[in-house]
Write a protein that holds these residues in place. Sequence first.
Motif, PDB file in Angstrom:
ATOM      1  N   LEU A 124       0.805  -1.217   0.000  1.00 16.62           N
ATOM      2  CA  LEU A 124       0.000   0.000   0.000  1.00 16.62           C
ATOM      3  C   LEU A 124       0.840   1.270   0.000  1.00 16.62           C
ATOM      4  O   LEU A 124       0.344   2.338  -0.360  1.00 16.62           O
ATOM      5  N   VAL A 125       2.112   1.158   0.407  1.00 13.79           N
ATOM      6  CA  VAL A 125       2.885   2.377   0.619  1.00 13.79           C
ATOM      7  C   VAL A 125       4.292   2.241   0.056  1.00 13.79           C
ATOM      8  O   VAL A 125       4.788   1.147  -0.203  1.00 13.79           O
ATOM      9  N   ASP A 126       4.952   3.420  -0.087  1.00  8.74           N
ATOM     10  CA  ASP A 126       6.343   3.473  -0.530  1.00  8.74           C
ATOM     11  C   ASP A 126       7.303   3.658   0.637  1.00  8.74           C
ATOM     12  O   ASP A 126       8.481   3.306   0.539  1.00  8.74           O
ATOM     13  N   PRO A 138      14.133  12.833   4.669  1.00  6.84           N
ATOM     14  CA  PRO A 138      14.777  13.193   3.395  1.00  6.84           C
ATOM     15  C   PRO A 138      15.452  12.003   2.715  1.00  6.84           C
ATOM     16  O   PRO A 138      15.310  11.825   1.489  1.00  6.84           O
ATOM     17  N   ASN A 139      16.175  11.192   3.483  1.00  3.54           N
ATOM     18  CA  ASN A 139      16.846  10.029   2.890  1.00  3.54           C
ATOM     19  C   ASN A 139      15.841   8.983   2.413  1.00  3.54           C
ATOM     20  O   ASN A 139      16.020   8.369   1.350  1.00  3.54           O
ATOM     21  N   LEU A 140      14.769   8.787   3.180  1.00  2.79           N
ATOM     22  CA  LEU A 140      13.764   7.800   2.808  1.00  2.79           C
ATOM     23  C   LEU A 140      13.019   8.224   1.545  1.00  2.79           C
ATOM     24  O   LEU A 140      12.675   7.388   0.703  1.00  2.79           O
ATOM     25  N   ILE A 141      12.773   9.516   1.403  1.00  6.11           N
ATOM     26  CA  ILE A 141      12.121  10.023   0.191  1.00  6.11           C
ATOM     27  C   ILE A 141      13.016   9.775  -1.020  1.00  6.11           C
ATOM     28  O   ILE A 141      12.559   9.341  -2.082  1.00  6.11           O
ATOM     29  N   ALA A 142      14.303  10.040  -0.840  1.00  3.50           N
ATOM     30  CA  ALA A 142      15.254   9.821  -1.940  1.00  3.50           C
ATOM     31  C   ALA A 142      15.289   8.345  -2.339  1.00  3.50           C
ATOM     32  O   ALA A 142      15.329   8.018  -3.537  1.00  3.50           O
ATOM     33  N   GLU A 143      15.254   7.450  -1.371  1.00  2.25           N
ATOM     34  CA  GLU A 143      15.234   6.019  -1.670  1.00  2.25           C
ATOM     35  C   GLU A 143      13.970   5.639  -2.425  1.00  2.25           C
ATOM     36  O   GLU A 143      14.005   4.880  -3.399  1.00  2.25           O
ATOM     37  N   ALA A 144      12.813   6.175  -1.955  1.00  2.00           N
ATOM     38  CA  ALA A 144      11.541   5.855  -2.607  1.00  2.00           C
ATOM     39  C   ALA A 144      11.488   6.401  -4.026  1.00  2.00           C
ATOM     40  O   ALA A 144      10.959   5.755  -4.941  1.00  2.00           O
ATOM     41  N   GLU A 145      12.044   7.595  -4.239  1.00  2.00           N
ATOM     42  CA  GLU A 145      12.081   8.167  -5.590  1.00  2.00           C
ATOM     43  C   GLU A 145      12.953   7.321  -6.510  1.00  2.00           C
ATOM     44  O   GLU A 145      12.729   7.293  -7.723  1.00  2.00           O
ATOM     45  N   GLY A 146      13.908   6.603  -5.924  1.00  2.00           N
ATOM     46  CA  GLY A 146      14.767   5.731  -6.711  1.00  2.00           C
ATOM     47  C   GLY A 146      14.209   4.339  -6.909  1.00  2.00           C
ATOM     48  O   GLY A 146      14.880   3.468  -7.473  1.00  2.00           O
ATOM     49  N   GLY A 147      12.980   4.114  -6.416  1.00  2.00           N
ATOM     50  CA  GLY A 147      12.337   2.826  -6.629  1.00  2.00           C
ATOM     51  C   GLY A 147      12.456   1.842  -5.476  1.00  2.00           C
ATOM     52  O   GLY A 147      11.927   0.725  -5.545  1.00  2.00           O
ATOM     53  N   GLN A 148      13.157   2.229  -4.408  1.00  2.75           N
ATOM     54  CA  GLN A 148      13.285   1.353  -3.251  1.00  2.75           C
ATOM     55  C   GLN A 148      12.272   1.734  -2.175  1.00  2.75           C
ATOM     56  O   GLN A 148      11.846   2.881  -2.096  1.00  2.75           O
ATOM     57  N   LYS A 149      11.900   0.770  -1.342  1.00  2.00           N
ATOM     58  CA  LYS A 149      11.020   1.043  -0.218  1.00  2.00           C
ATOM     59  C   LYS A 149      11.825   1.722   0.887  1.00  2.00           C
ATOM     60  O   LYS A 149      12.903   1.254   1.254  1.00  2.00           O
TER      61      LYS A 149
END
Length: 475
Positions: A124-126, A138-149
Amino acid sequence: MLELQGKVIHEERQGEAYAPFELDSNEYKKKFYIESYGCSMNFNDSEIVASILNKEGFGATKFMEEANLVLLNTCSIRDKAEQTVRNRLNIFRSFKKERPDMLIGVLGCMAERLKGKLLEEEKLVDMVIGPDAYRSLPNLIAEAEGGQKGVNVLLSREETYSDIAPVRLDSNGVSAFVSIMRGCNNMCTFCVVPFTRGRERSRDAKSIIAEAQDLFDRGYKEVTLLGQNVDSYYYTTHDSEEEVTFAKLLEMVAQIDPKLRVRFSTSHPKDITDDVLFTMAKYHNICKAIHLPVQSGSTRILQLMNRTYTREWYMKKVERIREIMPECAITSDIITGFCTETEEDHQYTLDMINFGKYDLSYMYSYSERPGTLAQRRYADDVPEEVKKRRLTEVIDVQRAWSAKNYEQEIGKTFEVLIEADSRRSDKDWSGRNTQGKVIVFPKGDYNLQKGDYVLVKVNKATSGTLMGEIVEVVG
């Protein structure tokens, strides 16, 4: 029912939500949308998150469909709250089908408890971010933008976010929350909070005073000091022997200015001391209202709940409050149908409401939460229909006391802090007195604005609102 686009409908204490209304998105390239559920601590956490996101180039929006980042700040204290969040996530996921670049994240207590299911099983979520991990956004957003959870649900023994100035999201410009501590050491058997928010840690007293002073300087006239158990607040400076108890902290905040009202929530009955009560009585601007959850009127059930007090002890605490502050309002929390609760136990709870004469109670039937001590130790053996019937009886008794307490205010005059237009008419003001009771009154020909104090004489009452008229403007 919760609607889209930032509209807010309050259904119950553990099912409230808001989206940001102080819009600054024109200053930012990206936009975030956030909804919060549960206790006031969650709402304050969302304001901390907003501050972190602003520094990362995200501005708030009240329109979910235009957001680059959608966040739900969640509550796990009751099953209904979790189901509401799941329903919202399904709605968000349908929007994401049209906007694949939209990131969806879950914050808070539900994130801590259900990280695996949310990420892998239900997809359900990224991102999943626990209540002590907001700095890692900030780091988690960058990971999610790169396709990782993006995942961080680690609990901390030190994090208080004392250096982060919250962005006031759903602010009326008059009242604001100030977090003074995080976590909880009380292992009440029905509660998930110690497992989702970790151990107690108190925030630096100087940072609390600085935040409250800043709010007052910006025109706010009321602060509510927040914690899972504010009365256990205790801070010792690293470079001195100075000790700050909750009573001392209350006094320090009250001394900022007589025109700054001070409220606090929540109090555990075992920790609220005479020092706190005498401090409240001493300062006019410390509001005369205490939220004192009883949970059950039965000593046997209280022991199963690990509440660490008896029925008789709680009653003596209520008597002590009213001895020191006869005008003090007392509100409570009540759970019906806890494990093994009998009709006799239930009757003790009804009797406690009659003894406490609460102005208001937050009342629930017991909802077993996975991972709690009660779930591990006791059978949830009270039939659902019995729970609901007992809850109805509790609500009926409490409503009668609420109506009586409000009716008794007719003819009295109270100092009221104007907070907003009345919901029903922009020709009327709405505000609260020191006991926290809402009072509605005509604006008349007075040149008043939000944040002003007035004396209002009450001439009518319902079970939840007082109506009156201005008799004097307080300078």
